[in-house]
Design a protein around this motif. Structure first.
Motif, short mmCIF file in Angstrom:
data_model
loop_
_atom_site.label_atom_id
_atom_site.label_comp_id
_atom_site.label_asym_id
_atom_site.label_seq_id
_atom_site.Cartn_x
_atom_site.Cartn_y
_atom_site.Cartn_z
N PHE A 1 -3.41 14.11 -3.07
CA PHE A 1 -2.26 14.07 -2.17
C PHE A 1 -1.13 14.98 -2.64
CE2 PHE A 1 1.62 12.33 -0.33
CZ PHE A 1 1.26 12.15 0.99
N ALA A 2 -0.82 14.94 -3.92
CA ALA A 2 0.28 15.77 -4.43
C ALA A 2 0.01 17.25 -4.19
CB ALA A 2 0.48 15.50 -5.92
N GLY A 3 -1.25 17.65 -4.30
CA GLY A 3 -1.61 19.04 -4.11
C GLY A 3 -1.48 19.54 -2.68
N GLU A 4 -1.41 18.61 -1.73
CA GLU A 4 -1.26 19.02 -0.33
C GLU A 4 0.14 19.58 -0.05
OE1 GLU A 4 -4.13 18.56 2.20
OE2 GLU A 4 -4.56 18.98 0.08
N ARG B 1 -3.45 -4.24 4.64
CA ARG B 1 -3.51 -3.41 5.85
C ARG B 1 -2.75 -2.10 5.63
NH1 ARG B 1 -5.24 -7.99 6.84
NH2 ARG B 1 -6.65 -7.18 5.28
N LEU B 2 -1.58 -2.17 5.00
CA LEU B 2 -0.79 -0.96 4.78
C LEU B 2 -1.49 0.00 3.84
CD1 LEU B 2 2.86 -2.36 4.43
CD2 LEU B 2 1.73 -1.47 6.47
N ALA B 3 -2.31 -0.52 2.95
CA ALA B 3 -3.00 0.34 1.98
C ALA B 3 -4.22 1.05 2.58
CB ALA B 3 -3.44 -0.49 0.77
N LEU B 4 -4.61 0.69 3.80
CA LEU B 4 -5.78 1.33 4.41
C LEU B 4 -5.58 2.84 4.55
CD1 LEU B 4 -6.72 -1.26 7.17
CD2 LEU B 4 -8.08 -0.67 5.15
N TRP B 5 -4.37 3.25 4.97
CA TRP B 5 -4.14 4.69 5.14
C TRP B 5 -4.27 5.45 3.82
CZ3 TRP B 5 0.99 6.54 3.49
CH2 TRP B 5 0.98 7.94 3.33
N PRO B 6 -3.48 5.15 2.77
CA PRO B 6 -3.58 5.97 1.57
C PRO B 6 -4.97 5.95 0.94
CG PRO B 6 -2.21 4.04 1.15
CD PRO B 6 -2.42 4.11 2.62
N ARG B 7 -5.68 4.83 1.05
CA ARG B 7 -7.02 4.78 0.47
C ARG B 7 -7.99 5.66 1.27
NH1 ARG B 7 -6.81 -1.75 -0.80
NH2 ARG B 7 -5.28 -1.56 -2.52
N PHE B 8 -7.90 5.60 2.59
CA PHE B 8 -8.74 6.45 3.44
C PHE B 8 -8.40 7.92 3.22
CE2 PHE B 8 -9.06 8.83 7.46
CZ PHE B 8 -10.43 8.78 7.66
N GLU C 1 3.23 5.78 -1.75
CA GLU C 1 3.72 6.29 -3.03
C GLU C 1 3.04 5.57 -4.20
OE1 GLU C 1 8.08 6.56 -5.16
OE2 GLU C 1 7.84 7.36 -3.11
N ALA C 2 2.89 4.26 -4.07
CA ALA C 2 2.24 3.48 -5.13
C ALA C 2 0.75 3.83 -5.23
CB ALA C 2 2.41 1.99 -4.85
N GLU C 3 0.07 3.96 -4.10
CA GLU C 3 -1.37 4.24 -4.11
C GLU C 3 -1.66 5.65 -4.60
OE1 GLU C 3 -4.11 2.41 -3.31
OE2 GLU C 3 -2.95 0.58 -3.01
N PHE C 4 -0.88 6.64 -4.17
CA PHE C 4 -1.11 8.03 -4.55
C PHE C 4 -0.52 8.37 -5.91
CE2 PHE C 4 -1.26 8.76 0.22
CZ PHE C 4 -2.62 9.03 0.25
N VAL D 1 5.37 1.27 4.49
CA VAL D 1 4.13 2.04 4.42
C VAL D 1 4.31 3.28 3.54
CG1 VAL D 1 4.44 3.51 6.49
CG2 VAL D 1 2.15 2.81 5.81
N ASN D 2 5.50 3.86 3.53
CA ASN D 2 5.76 4.98 2.63
C ASN D 2 5.78 4.51 1.17
OD1 ASN D 2 5.90 7.19 4.38
ND2 ASN D 2 8.03 6.73 4.93
N GLN D 3 6.34 3.33 0.91
CA GLN D 3 6.33 2.79 -0.45
C GLN D 3 4.90 2.50 -0.90
OE1 GLN D 3 8.89 -0.67 -0.28
NE2 GLN D 3 10.66 0.54 0.36
#
Length: 317
Positions: free
Chosen positions: A224-227, A205-212, A250-253, A245-247
């Motif tokens: 993401f880094a370029g933003e 569930r927490l990974a839904l945001w970074p993947r989207f 960080e892992a996903e991006f 969720v921040n961790q």
């Protein structure tokens, strides 16, 4: 139960129950709307539209309203009598949804300016939980971390890169809607909030945001880094949730997260208003630099996620 240790919430705001105090959902929203107007260059009559996003809809003390529209009643009370008005309902992503809709309406030319407002008398569910639960594994435990609040934001057409919503997009995964439900209590009189925290906040569930968000950026050839976000504001569920969720992001991006802003320790989970309350408090205190680029990430029942990117310089608070 040590609620502060588990959630990180040290304080929260609770409405004054006296009818003359006017601190029901409607009264709180009206105060926020008037405060927002006072900090802006607009009069109420200038607004083309008013959008209300409250989950809790208490008015006249204990009455819960579905009709008439909160937005219509607020518009009349504040003097925006010619404004379009409607309510949106999208759990804790309500204000974000209102901003999403208003952003699109302004970009299309349908309106020039408008207000998104919400008042939350959320501690009604905390009162029910305090009567009914016995341990931290109870489905109502999350209700103990909520706080009462109100927020309003006025938006108009951006003419300057230093004050602009760069993009906002939302996604709903309705298959998870059963994991957090607000409804009448099944044990005593009152409204209750039932949350399966273990499933609601698991790794997938927490990974839904970074993947989207990652997919949203990649479609435009960005990452993401370029933003180069200066700050991120997560939904103020609890201190641990924000960290997790921040961790996960960080892992996903594969890149460090921007500075995370929070007020959950002081205000608790304020439902629809949490992102805008956090933004307001940090801008007012000077703990967030004006001219910075902010990322606001919703996490609502439904299950709703997404991203709002904005540079904020001259916002009145």
């Amino acid at each position: 139960m040590d609620v502060e240790r588990i959630t990180g919430v040290a304080e929260r705001r609770v409405y004054d129950p006296r009818p003359e105090a006017g601190e029901d959902s409607f009264g709180l929203a009206l105060r926020a709307a008037r405060d927002c107007l006072a900090a802006s260059r607009y009069e109420a009559a200038d607004l083309d539209i008013v959008i209300s996003a409250s989950i809790t809809r208490f008015k006249d003390a204990d009455r819960f309203y579905f009709e008439p529209s909160f937005a219509g009643s607020l518009a009349r009370e504040m003097g925006a009598r010619s404004a379009l008005h409607f309510d949106v309902s999208n759990a804790c992503a309500g204000m974000m949804t209102g901003v999403y809709v208003l952003d699109r309406m302004i970009r299309s030319g349908a309106v020039r300016s408008g207000m998104v407002v919400s008042g939350e008398q959320a501690t009604r569910v905390a009162e029910t939980a305090a009567r009914e639960i016995g341990d931290s594994y109870d489905a109502q435990f999350a209700a103990l971390s909520v706080g009462d609040s109100a927020a309003a934001v006025i938006m108009d057409r951006s003419v300057d890169e230093s004050d602009r919503i760069h993009y906002i997009d939302l996604m709903t995964c309705a298959e998870y809607s059963h994991l957090c439900m607000g409804m009448p209590s099944d044990r005593t009189e009152g409204i209750a909030l039932y949350t399966d925290n273990k499933k609601m906040h698991n790794k997938d569930r927490l990974a839904l945001w970074p993947r989207f968000h990652g997919d949203l950026l990649s479609k435009n050839g960005r990452d993401f880094a370029g933003e180069e976000f200066d700050y991120v504001i997560q939904h103020q569920v609890g201190a641990r949730f924000i960290d997790y969720v921040n961790q996960t992001g960080e892992a996903e991006f594969g890149t460090p997260m921007p500075t995370s802003l929070a007020v959950v320790e002081k205000y608790g989970n304020t439902a629809t208003t949490s992102h805008f309350l956090t933004l307001r408090e940090h801008l007012a205190a000077g703990t967030a630099r004006r001219g910075s680029t902010f990322l606001l990430v919703p996490a609502a029942s439904g299950l709703v996620t997404g991203a709002l990117s904005a540079t904020v310089t001259n916002l009145g608070v």
